[in-house]
Design a protein around this motif. Sequence first.
Motif, PDB file in Angstrom:
ATOM      1  N   ILE A   1      43.109  44.702  53.636  1.00 40.26           N
ATOM      2  CA  ILE A   1      44.156  44.090  52.776  1.00 40.26           C
ATOM      3  C   ILE A   1      44.962  43.553  53.874  1.00 40.26           C
ATOM      4  O   ILE A   1      45.623  42.284  53.219  1.00 40.26           O
ATOM      5  CB  ILE A   1      45.072  45.633  52.225  1.00 40.26           C
ATOM      6  N   TRP A   2      45.397  44.089  55.051  1.00 41.29           N
ATOM      7  CA  TRP A   2      46.065  43.400  55.864  1.00 41.29           C
ATOM      8  C   TRP A   2      45.562  41.785  56.396  1.00 41.29           C
ATOM      9  O   TRP A   2      46.288  40.854  56.367  1.00 41.29           O
ATOM     10  CB  TRP A   2      46.361  44.323  57.307  1.00 41.29           C
ATOM     11  N   SER A   3      44.325  42.036  56.787  1.00 45.68           N
ATOM     12  CA  SER A   3      43.574  40.716  57.167  1.00 45.68           C
ATOM     13  C   SER A   3      43.765  39.742  55.895  1.00 45.68           C
ATOM     14  O   SER A   3      43.711  38.425  56.180  1.00 45.68           O
ATOM     15  CB  SER A   3      42.193  41.052  57.512  1.00 45.68           C
ATOM     16  N   SER A   4      43.327  39.950  54.618  1.00 45.22           N
ATOM     17  CA  SER A   4      43.510  39.160  53.726  1.00 45.22           C
ATOM     18  C   SER A   4      44.957  38.621  53.504  1.00 45.22           C
ATOM     19  O   SER A   4      44.964  37.375  53.089  1.00 45.22           O
ATOM     20  CB  SER A   4      43.210  39.891  52.285  1.00 45.22           C
ATOM     21  N   ILE A   5      46.107  39.456  53.817  1.00 45.80           N
ATOM     22  CA  ILE A   5      47.383  38.708  53.742  1.00 45.80           C
ATOM     23  C   ILE A   5      47.366  37.707  54.958  1.00 45.80           C
ATOM     24  O   ILE A   5      48.007  36.738  54.565  1.00 45.80           O
ATOM     25  CB  ILE A   5      48.051  40.104  53.928  1.00 45.80           C
ATOM     26  N   TRP A   6      47.107  38.038  56.164  1.00 46.43           N
ATOM     27  CA  TRP A   6      47.293  36.943  57.125  1.00 46.43           C
ATOM     28  C   TRP A   6      46.292  35.780  57.010  1.00 46.43           C
ATOM     29  O   TRP A   6      46.928  34.827  57.324  1.00 46.43           O
ATOM     30  CB  TRP A   6      47.586  37.668  58.576  1.00 46.43           C
TER      31      TRP A   6
ATOM     32  N   SER B   1      34.833  39.513  56.706  1.00 45.61           N
ATOM     33  CA  SER B   1      34.080  38.457  55.810  1.00 45.61           C
ATOM     34  C   SER B   1      34.886  38.588  54.328  1.00 45.61           C
ATOM     35  O   SER B   1      34.989  37.644  53.806  1.00 45.61           O
ATOM     36  CB  SER B   1      32.666  38.558  55.865  1.00 45.61           C
ATOM     37  N   ASP B   2      34.882  39.885  53.751  1.00 43.91           N
ATOM     38  CA  ASP B   2      35.422  40.052  52.631  1.00 43.91           C
ATOM     39  C   ASP B   2      37.172  39.333  52.620  1.00 43.91           C
ATOM     40  O   ASP B   2      37.456  38.524  51.773  1.00 43.91           O
ATOM     41  CB  ASP B   2      35.674  41.385  52.032  1.00 43.91           C
ATOM     42  N   ALA B   3      37.732  39.750  53.342  1.00 48.17           N
ATOM     43  CA  ALA B   3      39.259  39.247  53.702  1.00 48.17           C
ATOM     44  C   ALA B   3      39.309  37.729  53.708  1.00 48.17           C
ATOM     45  O   ALA B   3      40.148  37.193  53.196  1.00 48.17           O
ATOM     46  CB  ALA B   3      39.755  39.980  54.863  1.00 48.17           C
ATOM     47  N   LEU B   4      38.137  37.221  54.529  1.00 44.26           N
ATOM     48  CA  LEU B   4      38.230  35.640  54.417  1.00 44.26           C
ATOM     49  C   LEU B   4      38.201  34.880  53.363  1.00 44.26           C
ATOM     50  O   LEU B   4      38.752  33.846  52.841  1.00 44.26           O
ATOM     51  CB  LEU B   4      37.239  35.186  55.493  1.00 44.26           C
TER      52      LEU B   4
END
Length: 225
Positions: free
Chosen positions: A76-81, A108-111
């Motif tokens: 979740i955090w990675s998808s935000i930044w 890879s999901d967050a990207l």
Amino acid sequence: MSEYEIVCGESLATLRELPGHSYDALITDPPYCSGGTTSAERTSRSAIEKYVSTDSVSGLAMPDFPDQRDQRSFTIWSSIWLTETLRLVRPGGQALVFTDWRQLPAISDALQIAGWRWRGIVVWQKTSARPQPGFRNECEYVLWGSNGQLDPDHKPPFLPGVYTHPSPRGKARQHITAKPVDLMRDLVRTTRPEARILDPFAGSGTEGVPEYADIAQRRLAEIAA
């Protein structure tokens, strides 16, 4: 050397203050948050539990940084930044994001959740990885993405998908998770020579930010001089 600017602050808050489409590429090495499988492991010092806090060659003690999210919160955090960085990189620009084998599925999901177009994976083979029974974990990975279609006016060279460089040691190791300078030189070849590159994690976390910001400032000043 091109101009550079180091901003010492909380990464996500700082990203939100920057103007959109002001960078040509994102090249960054975020905290992996993959050092512990239990709450106790994730809340201990990352330098002790996951990394080596003192370089075995130089005896140089290194600042620690927080690395405590579980995999769901890390995604979740990675998808935000990554969403914020997509806003900052112009259409046609590229992203190169480091990860390890544990967090490869999550990042890879967050990207893709953030809206980046996933284009492939670059492999960094570390010749200095520790041996272990079975297969040793001697690789880290760089996810390659773009903000929509690649820039049609820029034709980068045909680059390999696997790079072999030893991890920095001794005086060359300025950070617990330092990446080889030669590897970074290889990666930036995919951008224009005059590209403006965004790195939200030049210094990681809150406790480590002032120390690593000072180190980065000194190193870049030495090169510029």
